[in-house]
Design an enzyme around this catalytic site. Sequence first.
Site, PDB file in Angstrom:
ATOM      1  N   ASP A 159       0.980 -11.365  -4.125  1.00 55.61           N
ATOM      2  CA  ASP A 159       1.922 -11.746  -4.785  1.00 55.61           C
ATOM      3  C   ASP A 159       1.852 -13.110  -4.251  1.00 55.61           C
ATOM      4  O   ASP A 159       2.779 -14.074  -4.881  1.00 55.61           O
ATOM      5  CB  ASP A 159       3.041 -11.350  -4.108  1.00 55.61           C
ATOM      6  CG  ASP A 159       3.857  -9.887  -4.533  1.00 55.61           C
ATOM      7  OD1 ASP A 159       3.058  -9.890  -5.550  1.00 55.61           O
ATOM      8  OD2 ASP A 159       3.951  -8.887  -3.991  1.00 55.61           O
TER       9      ASP A 159
ATOM     10  N   LYS B 197       5.000  -1.213  -1.217  1.00 54.83           N
ATOM     11  CA  LYS B 197       4.689  -1.913  -0.222  1.00 54.83           C
ATOM     12  C   LYS B 197       4.310  -1.672   1.262  1.00 54.83           C
ATOM     13  O   LYS B 197       2.462  -2.316   0.955  1.00 54.83           O
ATOM     14  CB  LYS B 197       4.313  -3.180  -0.802  1.00 54.83           C
ATOM     15  CG  LYS B 197       4.934  -3.458  -2.364  1.00 54.83           C
ATOM     16  CD  LYS B 197       5.504  -5.311  -2.970  1.00 54.83           C
ATOM     17  CE  LYS B 197       5.479  -5.014  -3.927  1.00 54.83           C
ATOM     18  NZ  LYS B 197       5.397  -6.774  -4.277  1.00 54.83           N
TER      19      LYS B 197
END
Length: 298
Positions: free
Chosen positions: A116, A80
Amino acid sequence: MDKQGEARGVSFDSATLLYGVFGDPVRHSKSPIMLGRAFAETGMNAAYVAFHVKPEALGDAIRGVRALGIRGVNVTIPHKVEVMKYLDDIDETARAIGAVNTVVNRDGRLIGYNTDGIGYVRSLKEETGAAVAGARILMLGAGGASRGVGYALAKESPAKLYIANRTASKAEELANDLTAVADAVGIGWDRIDHIIGEVDIIINTTPIGMHPNADDVPIDVSGIRRGAVVSDLIYNPLTTKLLREAEAAGAVVHGGLGMFVYQGAYAFEYWTGEPAPAAAMREAVLEAFGARIEGTKA
Ligand code: ATR
């Protein structure tokens, strides 16, 4: 035949668009089942697959996205942060969070987003009806997950955002990063008891209570206000001990499955421009998780 079977029954052709997820490991990922259901449900000629990409192969994998015209990928652990250096542009929020979980291929330009945090907040609002604007919020933890959730919460105009962490300096650091957007305060774990009775929403972003330690709870909820919302990012078990105790103490509770569903829903919407079939996506994940989660409940 179920929806997944129908999806498999569709024969791909030269117009099929390809999407996927890059991770290491990636075999446990429920994203292909969830996004596969989303594409089947909306009748799109698209396929979504898992790619096991080792850290040393990430640059080549991204070059592959460009070369093959893959329309979008999700990026999960451990890529990420690292993926950011291979992209053409990073969305402002993803840059502030310092992590990307969704890459959009827009006519050959690769753009990184982080869904997210916004996925979490959408799930919290839709599933509990809670108003984040004007709310006093206590977030437990100041790690990677907390950064995404913290940024998304801060943008929703809460009255106060307390961040409590075992290592207080990390809570202060994150709160500092958020003060431009919200009234955020970093505190040590020992201060939780002093403020727990005055907050409207409590969110656990630590792994405390996650399988296999499902008997652990991060805090004592006996001091919460009746009607407060208590939320846990953990989805295994689906209902943590924290949520069971909070419900018994009169709270509205919210588990972590919705965050996973809505981070995927936002990715789908960024890629396709169409509304995501979130209910069907949740159903697909629940079916896939079902046996394992039931099997690990206390
Ligand atoms: P993630 O990316 O999943 O958020 P992380 O970055 O390792 O994972 O962060 C984990 C968070 O849970 C941190 O806030 C951590 O506190 P520290 O910063 O003090 O390490 C918190 N955490 C993990 N185990 C904990 C425990 N047993 N008690 C209190 N906090 C804990």
